[in-house]
Design a protein around this motif. Structure first.
Motif, PDB file in Angstrom:
ATOM      1  N   UNK A  67      11.172  15.202 -34.271  1.00 54.43           N
ATOM      2  CA  UNK A  67      10.360  15.555 -35.455  1.00 54.43           C
ATOM      3  C   UNK A  67       9.790  14.327 -36.157  1.00 54.43           C
ATOM      4  N   UNK A  68      10.560  13.238 -36.159  1.00 44.95           N
ATOM      5  CA  UNK A  68      10.134  12.013 -36.842  1.00 44.95           C
ATOM      6  C   UNK A  68       9.744  10.959 -35.805  1.00 44.95           C
ATOM      7  N   UNK A  69       8.762  10.130 -36.163  1.00 42.92           N
ATOM      8  CA  UNK A  69       8.332   9.040 -35.296  1.00 42.92           C
ATOM      9  C   UNK A  69       8.155   7.783 -36.124  1.00 42.92           C
ATOM     10  N   UNK A  70       8.828   6.722 -35.701  1.00 40.43           N
ATOM     11  CA  UNK A  70       8.705   5.436 -36.379  1.00 40.43           C
ATOM     12  C   UNK A  70       7.738   4.554 -35.592  1.00 40.43           C
ATOM     13  N   UNK A  71       6.922   3.796 -36.316  1.00 32.90           N
ATOM     14  CA  UNK A  71       5.966   2.890 -35.690  1.00 32.90           C
ATOM     15  C   UNK A  71       5.724   1.719 -36.633  1.00 32.90           C
ATOM     16  N   UNK A  72       5.018   0.724 -36.135  1.00 30.73           N
ATOM     17  CA  UNK A  72       4.733  -0.423 -36.988  1.00 30.73           C
ATOM     18  C   UNK A  72       3.398  -1.023 -36.633  1.00 30.73           C
ATOM     19  N   UNK A  73       2.772  -1.625 -37.624  1.00 31.69           N
ATOM     20  CA  UNK A  73       1.544  -2.388 -37.466  1.00 31.69           C
ATOM     21  C   UNK A  73       1.820  -3.748 -38.097  1.00 31.69           C
ATOM     22  N   UNK A  74       2.219  -4.689 -37.273  1.00 31.49           N
ATOM     23  CA  UNK A  74       2.601  -6.001 -37.807  1.00 31.49           C
ATOM     24  C   UNK A  74       1.411  -6.731 -38.422  1.00 31.49           C
ATOM     25  N   UNK A  75       0.219  -6.438 -37.971  1.00 32.83           N
ATOM     26  CA  UNK A  75      -0.968  -7.067 -38.565  1.00 32.83           C
ATOM     27  C   UNK A  75      -1.143  -6.636 -40.019  1.00 32.83           C
ATOM     28  N   UNK A  76      -0.658  -5.422 -40.325  1.00 33.75           N
ATOM     29  CA  UNK A  76      -0.726  -4.920 -41.703  1.00 33.75           C
ATOM     30  C   UNK A  76       0.592  -5.092 -42.436  1.00 33.75           C
ATOM     31  N   UNK A  77       1.561  -5.724 -41.746  1.00 35.88           N
ATOM     32  CA  UNK A  77       2.872  -5.951 -42.367  1.00 35.88           C
ATOM     33  C   UNK A  77       3.498  -4.639 -42.834  1.00 35.88           C
ATOM     34  N   UNK A  78       3.337  -3.592 -42.043  1.00 35.13           N
ATOM     35  CA  UNK A  78       3.759  -2.261 -42.462  1.00 35.13           C
ATOM     36  C   UNK A  78       4.457  -1.515 -41.327  1.00 35.13           C
ATOM     37  N   UNK A  79       5.518  -0.791 -41.696  1.00 38.37           N
ATOM     38  CA  UNK A  79       6.212   0.126 -40.806  1.00 38.37           C
ATOM     39  C   UNK A  79       6.003   1.539 -41.337  1.00 38.37           C
ATOM     40  N   UNK A  80       5.829   2.477 -40.424  1.00 38.23           N
ATOM     41  CA  UNK A  80       5.557   3.867 -40.804  1.00 38.23           C
ATOM     42  C   UNK A  80       6.670   4.792 -40.323  1.00 38.23           C
ATOM     43  N   UNK A  81       6.834   5.885 -41.040  1.00 36.05           N
ATOM     44  CA  UNK A  81       7.701   6.968 -40.581  1.00 36.05           C
ATOM     45  C   UNK A  81       6.910   8.264 -40.699  1.00 36.05           C
ATOM     46  N   UNK A  82       6.471   8.772 -39.558  1.00 38.96           N
ATOM     47  CA  UNK A  82       5.771  10.051 -39.513  1.00 38.96           C
ATOM     48  C   UNK A  82       6.810  11.161 -39.433  1.00 38.96           C
ATOM     49  N   UNK A  83       6.774  12.064 -40.390  1.00 40.92           N
ATOM     50  CA  UNK A  83       7.765  13.134 -40.471  1.00 40.92           C
ATOM     51  C   UNK A  83       7.044  14.473 -40.307  1.00 40.92           C
ATOM     52  N   UNK A  84       7.323  15.143 -39.223  1.00 50.56           N
ATOM     53  CA  UNK A  84       6.717  16.437 -38.935  1.00 50.56           C
ATOM     54  C   UNK A  84       7.766  17.536 -38.974  1.00 50.56           C
ATOM     55  N   UNK A  85       7.296  18.757 -39.149  1.00 49.40           N
ATOM     56  CA  UNK A  85       8.185  19.918 -39.180  1.00 49.40           C
ATOM     57  C   UNK A  85       9.346  19.702 -40.148  1.00 49.40           C
ATOM     58  N   UNK A  86       9.010  19.275 -41.347  1.00 46.93           N
ATOM     59  CA  UNK A  86      10.043  19.030 -42.364  1.00 46.93           C
ATOM     60  C   UNK A  86      10.751  20.322 -42.708  1.00 46.93           C
ATOM     61  N   UNK A  87      12.054  20.219 -42.935  1.00 43.37           N
ATOM     62  CA  UNK A  87      12.845  21.407 -43.240  1.00 43.37           C
ATOM     63  C   UNK A  87      13.716  21.165 -44.465  1.00 43.37           C
ATOM     64  N   UNK A  88      14.389  22.193 -44.965  1.00 40.64           N
ATOM     65  CA  UNK A  88      15.167  22.052 -46.202  1.00 40.64           C
ATOM     66  C   UNK A  88      16.305  21.044 -46.132  1.00 40.64           C
TER      67      UNK A  88
END
Length: 126
Positions: A67-88
């Motif tokens: 459900x979750x996917x972690x990624x990074x863009x070092x050129x932007x100095x940023x790490x992302x956490x994409x969270x899909x199908x969020x539940x209670x």
């Protein structure tokens, strides 16, 4: 001053998606593995995901795999956490941290993370 700042939290309906960002300032993010952790009221802090310094290795808690996917863009100095199908079970304050050891990231061990952001609130409505 070295800082991590989270953004992207908010309110979403169950089944919806959010993308969190963790942006570094004062240091180069690509020297470090970065982890995401969450803490809900009355509960212990839980490791969610982690990504190695160059992005070649990732780890996930069983509760978020698929459900979750972690990624990074070092050129932007940023790490992302994409969270899909969020539940209670997902609402919490989500924080990113910088890993100071080789143990922390693969094991999602919070004690190995020594620089934390202020956190982003994620709320899921049913």
């Amino acid at each position: 001053q070295e800082l991590l700042v989270e953004s992207g939290g908010g309110l979403v309906q169950a089944g919806g998606s959010l993308r969190l960002s963790c942006t570094a300032s004062g240091f180069k993010l690509d020297d470090w593995a970065i982890g995401w952790f969450r803490q809900a009221p009355g509960k212990k802090r839980e490791g969610v995901s982690c990504i190695s310094d160059r992005g070649g290795r990732t780890s996930y808690a069983d509760s978020v795999k698929g459900r979750f996917t972690v990624s990074r863009d070092n050129a932007k100095n940023t790490v992302y956490l994409q969270m899909d199908n969020l539940n209670p079970a997902d609402p919490a304050i989500y924080s990113c941290g910088r890993d100071y050891s080789d143990y922390g990231c693969p094991h999602l061990a919070a004690q190995s993370f020594h620089l934390w952001g202020q956190g982003a609130q994620v709320t899921v409505s049913s």
